[in-house]
Design a protein around this motif. Structure first.
Motif, PDB file in Angstrom:
ATOM      1  N   ILE A 149       0.859  -1.188   0.000  1.00  0.00           N
ATOM      2  CA  ILE A 149       0.000   0.000   0.000  1.00  0.00           C
ATOM      3  C   ILE A 149       0.894   1.237   0.000  1.00  0.00           C
ATOM      4  CG2 ILE A 149      -1.860   1.224   1.196  1.00  0.00           C
ATOM      5  CD1 ILE A 149      -2.542  -1.437   2.611  1.00  0.00           C
TER       6      ILE A 149
ATOM      7  N   GLN B 184      -6.320   4.033   4.333  1.00  0.00           N
ATOM      8  CA  GLN B 184      -5.254   3.017   4.306  1.00  0.00           C
ATOM      9  C   GLN B 184      -5.681   1.799   5.119  1.00  0.00           C
ATOM     10  OE1 GLN B 184      -1.286   4.599   4.765  1.00  0.00           O
ATOM     11  NE2 GLN B 184      -1.897   6.663   4.213  1.00  0.00           N
TER      12      GLN B 184
ATOM     13  N   HIS C 251      -6.242  -2.001   3.768  1.00  0.00           N
ATOM     14  CA  HIS C 251      -5.578  -3.097   4.485  1.00  0.00           C
ATOM     15  C   HIS C 251      -6.597  -4.161   4.901  1.00  0.00           C
ATOM     16  CE1 HIS C 251      -1.925  -4.124   7.186  1.00  0.00           C
ATOM     17  NE2 HIS C 251      -2.654  -5.200   7.014  1.00  0.00           N
TER      18      HIS C 251
ATOM     19  N   ARG D 280       2.843  -1.590   4.180  1.00  0.00           N
ATOM     20  CA  ARG D 280       2.289  -0.245   4.040  1.00  0.00           C
ATOM     21  C   ARG D 280       3.388   0.796   4.077  1.00  0.00           C
ATOM     22  NH1 ARG D 280      -2.907  -0.257   8.049  1.00  0.00           N
ATOM     23  NH2 ARG D 280      -2.740   1.969   7.674  1.00  0.00           N
TER      24      ARG D 280
END
Ligand SMILES: [Zn+2]
Length: 272
Positions: A180, A222, A226, A239
């Motif tokens: 990410i 985010q 996830h 991430r």
């Protein structure tokens, strides 16, 4: 994995990539064996404010010659042939396209995720707050890249990309690595309750990715991405944990810059 910063000494073009352990002196976008990727900052380009400087967006009002020069510098810094790079025209949808060498140098219409199983076909997408989500399948040898803002997340572009990897190349989510990239952080992402609900609806019931402060909702995009990746059975998730709005020195932020800004790139390709 750790995040490594790489700067091309010639142009100043600078990118980050996930690495197993820091490996200095690599001139190329590099990461785990078998694929390369780059989360490309706004540094080292030719564009002037408010697009300064490595703006890769050609539909944001920037000088086209500068955008062209920025692409030339980027591909030169990464050692990539333009004829092997495929990009979509992004519309915040859940449409996924599987691409190959025949698509090299072309723009895929109305698409927000690309996948390929061909070596040296580089996937390049553009961002300013929305999240780049990278995929690599080391078993069936495939890569993918998705554009995930709240609309994309709510329309399930992430599950659509993983499903497409599965039916195109046989990828099992348990084999996938997902990364990410930089995107808007929760503290800088006030949204309506309707947006919270649209995103929350795509997540397992015990997952909460928004909170309210003084009557205003804030969305952890985010965290939502996830959670979607985890719910799909993907175990290896990294991430960048970079908020674009907090770091406009290196990233474009649509929200932090009042909607008048450029687009940074994310890129992934299989290597032979
Ligand atoms: Zn922030």
């Amino acid at each position: 994995m750790a995040l490594q910063r790489v700067e091309d000494p010639e142009s100043g073009v600078t990118w980050y990539c996930f690495v197993d352990s820091p490996a200095p002196d690599r001139g190329n976008a590099q990461s785990s064996p078998g694929f390369r990727h780059a989360l490309i900052t706004r540094l080292g380009g030719a564009s002037q404010a408010p697009f300064a400087s490595l703006n890769l967006g050609s539909t944001v009002g920037d000088d086209q010659a500068a955008v062209e020069e920025n692409h030339r510098r980027l591909f030169s810094a990464l050692g990539l042939a333009r004829s092997g790079v495929v990009s979509p025209h992004q519309i915040h949808s859940a449409h996924v396209a599987a691409v190959d060498r025949n698509h090299g140098g072309k723009v895929i219409p109305a698409t927000d995720a690309l996948i390929t199983n061909q070596v040296d076909v580089a996937l390049l997408l553009r961002f300013a707050d929305c999240l780049p989500v990278l995929f690599h399948d080391p078993v069936h040898r495939a890569v993918g890249l998705a554009h995930a803002g709240w609309r994309g997340v709510a329309s399930r572009v992430i599950p659509a990309t993983v499903a497409h990897l599965n039916h195109s190349y046989g990828s099992d989510p348990r084999d996938l690595w997902a990364g990410i990239g930089p995107g808007i952080g929760k503290d800088h992402y006030p949204v309506s309750k309707a947006v919270v609900d649209a995103v929350q609806e795509t997540l397992p019931p015990d997952t909460h990715v928004a909170s309210q402060e003084a009557g205003q909702w804030f969305l952890d995009l985010q965290g939502a991405v996830h959670a979607q990746l985890s719910a799909l059975g993907i175990q290896r998730i990294d991430r960048a944990d970079i908020c674009t709005a907090c770091h406009t020195d290196e990233w474009y932020s649509h929200r932090a810059e009042g909607g008048k800004t450029g687009r940074f790139g994310a890129l992934i390709a299989l290597e032979g």
